[in-house]
Design a protein around this motif. Structure first.
Motif, PDB file in Angstrom:
ATOM      1  N   LYS A  93      13.796  66.177 -12.383  1.00 35.39           N
ATOM      2  CA  LYS A  93      13.290  67.403 -12.996  1.00 35.39           C
ATOM      3  C   LYS A  93      14.429  68.412 -13.128  1.00 35.39           C
ATOM      4  CE  LYS A  93      11.667  69.608  -8.710  1.00 35.39           C
ATOM      5  NZ  LYS A  93      10.509  70.187  -8.031  1.00 35.39           N
ATOM      6  N   THR A  94      14.222  69.401 -14.001  1.00 35.40           N
ATOM      7  CA  THR A  94      15.228  70.437 -14.228  1.00 35.40           C
ATOM      8  C   THR A  94      14.553  71.752 -14.586  1.00 35.40           C
ATOM      9  OG1 THR A  94      17.175  71.063 -15.526  1.00 35.40           O
ATOM     10  CG2 THR A  94      15.524  69.751 -16.646  1.00 35.40           C
ATOM     11  N   SER A  95      15.162  72.839 -14.183  1.00 34.09           N
ATOM     12  CA  SER A  95      14.677  74.171 -14.557  1.00 34.09           C
ATOM     13  C   SER A  95      15.312  74.622 -15.862  1.00 34.09           C
ATOM     14  CB  SER A  95      15.006  75.186 -13.460  1.00 34.09           C
ATOM     15  OG  SER A  95      14.361  74.850 -12.265  1.00 34.09           O
ATOM     16  N   ASP A  96      16.623  74.397 -15.994  1.00 30.07           N
ATOM     17  CA  ASP A  96      17.391  74.923 -17.120  1.00 30.07           C
ATOM     18  C   ASP A  96      17.702  73.889 -18.194  1.00 30.07           C
ATOM     19  OD1 ASP A  96      17.484  77.419 -15.829  1.00 30.07           O
ATOM     20  OD2 ASP A  96      19.241  76.794 -14.676  1.00 30.07           O
ATOM     21  N   GLY A  97      17.435  72.614 -17.945  1.00 29.19           N
ATOM     22  CA  GLY A  97      17.727  71.553 -18.898  1.00 29.19           C
ATOM     23  C   GLY A  97      18.882  70.682 -18.439  1.00 29.19           C
ATOM     24  N   LEU A  98      18.867  69.435 -18.861  1.00 33.30           N
ATOM     25  CA  LEU A  98      19.973  68.518 -18.582  1.00 33.30           C
ATOM     26  C   LEU A  98      19.956  67.388 -19.598  1.00 33.30           C
ATOM     27  CD1 LEU A  98      19.187  65.566 -17.119  1.00 33.30           C
ATOM     28  CD2 LEU A  98      18.804  67.010 -15.174  1.00 33.30           C
ATOM     29  N   THR A  99      21.130  66.808 -19.780  1.00 28.68           N
ATOM     30  CA  THR A  99      21.288  65.635 -20.627  1.00 28.68           C
ATOM     31  C   THR A  99      21.888  64.539 -19.760  1.00 28.68           C
ATOM     32  OG1 THR A  99      21.664  67.008 -22.580  1.00 28.68           O
ATOM     33  CG2 THR A  99      22.370  64.710 -22.717  1.00 28.68           C
ATOM     34  N   ALA A 100      21.333  63.339 -19.874  1.00 27.83           N
ATOM     35  CA  ALA A 100      21.788  62.238 -19.032  1.00 27.83           C
ATOM     36  C   ALA A 100      21.802  60.931 -19.811  1.00 27.83           C
ATOM     37  CB  ALA A 100      20.878  62.096 -17.817  1.00 27.83           C
ATOM     38  N   ILE A 101      22.739  60.065 -19.446  1.00 29.35           N
ATOM     39  CA  ILE A 101      22.761  58.696 -19.951  1.00 29.35           C
ATOM     40  C   ILE A 101      22.003  57.848 -18.931  1.00 29.35           C
ATOM     41  CG2 ILE A 101      24.218  56.693 -20.476  1.00 29.35           C
ATOM     42  CD1 ILE A 101      24.509  58.964 -22.513  1.00 29.35           C
ATOM     43  N   VAL A 102      21.109  57.003 -19.427  1.00 33.27           N
ATOM     44  CA  VAL A 102      20.329  56.110 -18.568  1.00 33.27           C
ATOM     45  C   VAL A 102      20.751  54.676 -18.861  1.00 33.27           C
ATOM     46  CG1 VAL A 102      18.011  55.343 -17.941  1.00 33.27           C
ATOM     47  CG2 VAL A 102      18.379  57.710 -18.646  1.00 33.27           C
ATOM     48  N   ILE A 103      21.119  53.945 -17.820  1.00 29.58           N
ATOM     49  CA  ILE A 103      21.499  52.542 -17.949  1.00 29.58           C
ATOM     50  C   ILE A 103      20.520  51.717 -17.121  1.00 29.58           C
ATOM     51  CG2 ILE A 103      23.319  50.819 -17.595  1.00 29.58           C
ATOM     52  CD1 ILE A 103      25.341  53.174 -17.679  1.00 29.58           C
ATOM     53  N   GLU A 104      19.863  50.759 -17.767  1.00 32.66           N
ATOM     54  CA  GLU A 104      18.875  49.916 -17.089  1.00 32.66           C
ATOM     55  C   GLU A 104      19.228  48.454 -17.316  1.00 32.66           C
ATOM     56  OE1 GLU A 104      14.768  52.350 -17.465  1.00 32.66           O
ATOM     57  OE2 GLU A 104      15.624  51.660 -19.365  1.00 32.66           O
ATOM     58  N   SER A 105      19.278  47.694 -16.216  1.00 34.10           N
ATOM     59  CA  SER A 105      19.600  46.274 -16.311  1.00 34.10           C
ATOM     60  C   SER A 105      19.230  45.584 -15.006  1.00 34.10           C
ATOM     61  CB  SER A 105      21.095  46.088 -16.585  1.00 34.10           C
ATOM     62  OG  SER A 105      21.439  44.717 -16.606  1.00 34.10           O
ATOM     63  N   GLU A 106      18.921  44.310 -15.100  1.00 29.84           N
ATOM     64  CA  GLU A 106      18.655  43.522 -13.892  1.00 29.84           C
ATOM     65  C   GLU A 106      19.897  43.422 -13.026  1.00 29.84           C
ATOM     66  OE1 GLU A 106      15.911  42.262 -12.665  1.00 29.84           O
ATOM     67  OE2 GLU A 106      14.608  42.753 -14.356  1.00 29.84           O
ATOM     68  N   GLU A 107      21.059  43.692 -13.616  1.00 31.19           N
ATOM     69  CA  GLU A 107      22.318  43.494 -12.922  1.00 31.19           C
ATOM     70  C   GLU A 107      23.152  44.778 -12.935  1.00 31.19           C
ATOM     71  OE1 GLU A 107      25.371  39.954 -13.347  1.00 31.19           O
ATOM     72  OE2 GLU A 107      25.539  41.363 -14.999  1.00 31.19           O
ATOM     73  N   LEU A 108      22.908  45.647 -11.978  1.00 29.47           N
ATOM     74  CA  LEU A 108      23.685  46.879 -11.850  1.00 29.47           C
ATOM     75  C   LEU A 108      24.204  46.989 -10.425  1.00 29.47           C
ATOM     76  CD1 LEU A 108      21.569  49.632 -13.674  1.00 29.47           C
ATOM     77  CD2 LEU A 108      23.500  48.336 -14.559  1.00 29.47           C
ATOM     78  N   ASN A 109      25.491  47.241 -10.287  1.00 33.72           N
ATOM     79  CA  ASN A 109      26.078  47.475  -8.976  1.00 33.72           C
ATOM     80  C   ASN A 109      27.128  48.579  -9.109  1.00 33.72           C
ATOM     81  OD1 ASN A 109      27.112  47.461  -6.411  1.00 33.72           O
ATOM     82  ND2 ASN A 109      27.120  45.235  -6.241  1.00 33.72           N
ATOM     83  N   PRO A 110      26.679  49.841  -9.118  1.00 30.47           N
ATOM     84  CA  PRO A 110      27.614  50.941  -9.324  1.00 30.47           C
ATOM     85  C   PRO A 110      28.653  51.103  -8.224  1.00 30.47           C
ATOM     86  CG  PRO A 110      25.442  51.771  -8.760  1.00 30.47           C
ATOM     87  CD  PRO A 110      25.306  50.298  -8.954  1.00 30.47           C
ATOM     88  N   SER A 111      28.407  50.558  -7.050  1.00 34.70           N
ATOM     89  CA  SER A 111      29.360  50.716  -5.944  1.00 34.70           C
ATOM     90  C   SER A 111      30.682  49.987  -6.213  1.00 34.70           C
ATOM     91  CB  SER A 111      28.755  50.235  -4.628  1.00 34.70           C
ATOM     92  OG  SER A 111      28.483  48.852  -4.676  1.00 34.70           O
ATOM     93  N   PHE A 112      30.702  49.057  -7.185  1.00 37.05           N
ATOM     94  CA  PHE A 112      31.951  48.378  -7.556  1.00 37.05           C
ATOM     95  C   PHE A 112      32.923  49.330  -8.251  1.00 37.05           C
ATOM     96  CE2 PHE A 112      30.014  43.852  -8.005  1.00 37.05           C
ATOM     97  CZ  PHE A 112      30.021  43.701  -6.635  1.00 37.05           C
ATOM     98  N   PHE A 113      32.399  50.387  -8.889  1.00 36.59           N
ATOM     99  CA  PHE A 113      33.229  51.222  -9.748  1.00 36.59           C
ATOM    100  C   PHE A 113      33.287  52.701  -9.361  1.00 36.59           C
ATOM    101  CE2 PHE A 113      31.723  47.648 -12.305  1.00 36.59           C
ATOM    102  CZ  PHE A 113      32.942  47.106 -12.693  1.00 36.59           C
ATOM    103  N   MET A 114      32.237  53.228  -8.732  1.00 34.48           N
ATOM    104  CA  MET A 114      32.171  54.657  -8.465  1.00 34.48           C
ATOM    105  C   MET A 114      32.115  54.946  -6.967  1.00 34.48           C
ATOM    106  SD  MET A 114      29.526  56.088 -11.345  1.00 34.48           S
ATOM    107  CE  MET A 114      28.201  54.940 -10.921  1.00 34.48           C
ATOM    108  N   PRO A 115      32.754  56.035  -6.540  1.00 32.24           N
ATOM    109  CA  PRO A 115      32.633  56.415  -5.132  1.00 32.24           C
ATOM    110  C   PRO A 115      31.294  57.091  -4.866  1.00 32.24           C
ATOM    111  CG  PRO A 115      33.989  58.006  -6.285  1.00 32.24           C
ATOM    112  CD  PRO A 115      33.674  56.901  -7.281  1.00 32.24           C
ATOM    113  N   LEU A 116      30.774  56.927  -3.666  1.00 30.15           N
ATOM    114  CA  LEU A 116      29.555  57.622  -3.276  1.00 30.15           C
ATOM    115  C   LEU A 116      29.796  59.115  -3.229  1.00 30.15           C
ATOM    116  CD1 LEU A 116      28.160  55.299  -0.466  1.00 30.15           C
ATOM    117  CD2 LEU A 116      27.033  55.831  -2.633  1.00 30.15           C
ATOM    118  N   LYS A 117      28.783  59.884  -3.591  1.00 33.41           N
ATOM    119  CA  LYS A 117      28.871  61.347  -3.483  1.00 33.41           C
ATOM    120  C   LYS A 117      28.642  61.728  -2.025  1.00 33.41           C
ATOM    121  CE  LYS A 117      26.872  65.601  -5.170  1.00 33.41           C
ATOM    122  NZ  LYS A 117      25.870  66.221  -6.053  1.00 33.41           N
TER     123      LYS A 117
END
Length: 118
Positions: A93-117
């Motif tokens: 949810k957002t109060s002021d608005g947001l734009t986001a890219i959504v990626i959906e797949s049976e095979e996603l492993n973001p930990s291979f490429f991005m650091p945890l926040k």
């Protein structure tokens, strides 16, 4: 739910081919992948539901709040990425608005490429 970063600080400088830019890698898949751009206006919401497949939400502009199964919302902003596993309950949810890219797949492993926040 896992939170990652894909901002400039988490990227790698690319100079090959006489280039000069920073690349923040996000994901790589071999299976069918759906990629979309989601636009939430002021007071926009993606209602509480289960992810049909693993889902990665990349906040491109604006800010908002996400949650998983717990009712506690976590603030997200430009450069943040949120990952939900298949069947995981979630909401955005957002109060002021947001734009986001959504990626959906049976095979996603973001930990291979991005650091945890942190």
């Amino acid at each position: 739910m896992e939170l990652y970063k894909f901002n400039k600080d988490s990227g790698k400088k690319i100079s090959k081919f006489n280039s000069d830019f920073i690349m923040s890698r996000v994901i790589q898949t071999d299976k069918v992948t759906h990629i979309g751009c989601m636009h939430l206006d002021e007071n926009g919401i993606v209602g509480y539901h289960q992810a049909i497949v693993p889902q990665l939400l990349l906040i491109m502009s604006g800010e908002g709040y996400v949650r998983g199964k717990k009712e506690e919302f976590i603030k997200v902003q430009t450069g943040d990425a949120v990952f939900w596993e298949k069947d995981e309950w979630h909401e955005t949810k957002t109060s002021d608005g947001l734009t986001a890219i959504v990626i959906e797949s049976e095979e996603l492993n973001p930990s291979f490429f991005m650091p945890l926040k942190k």
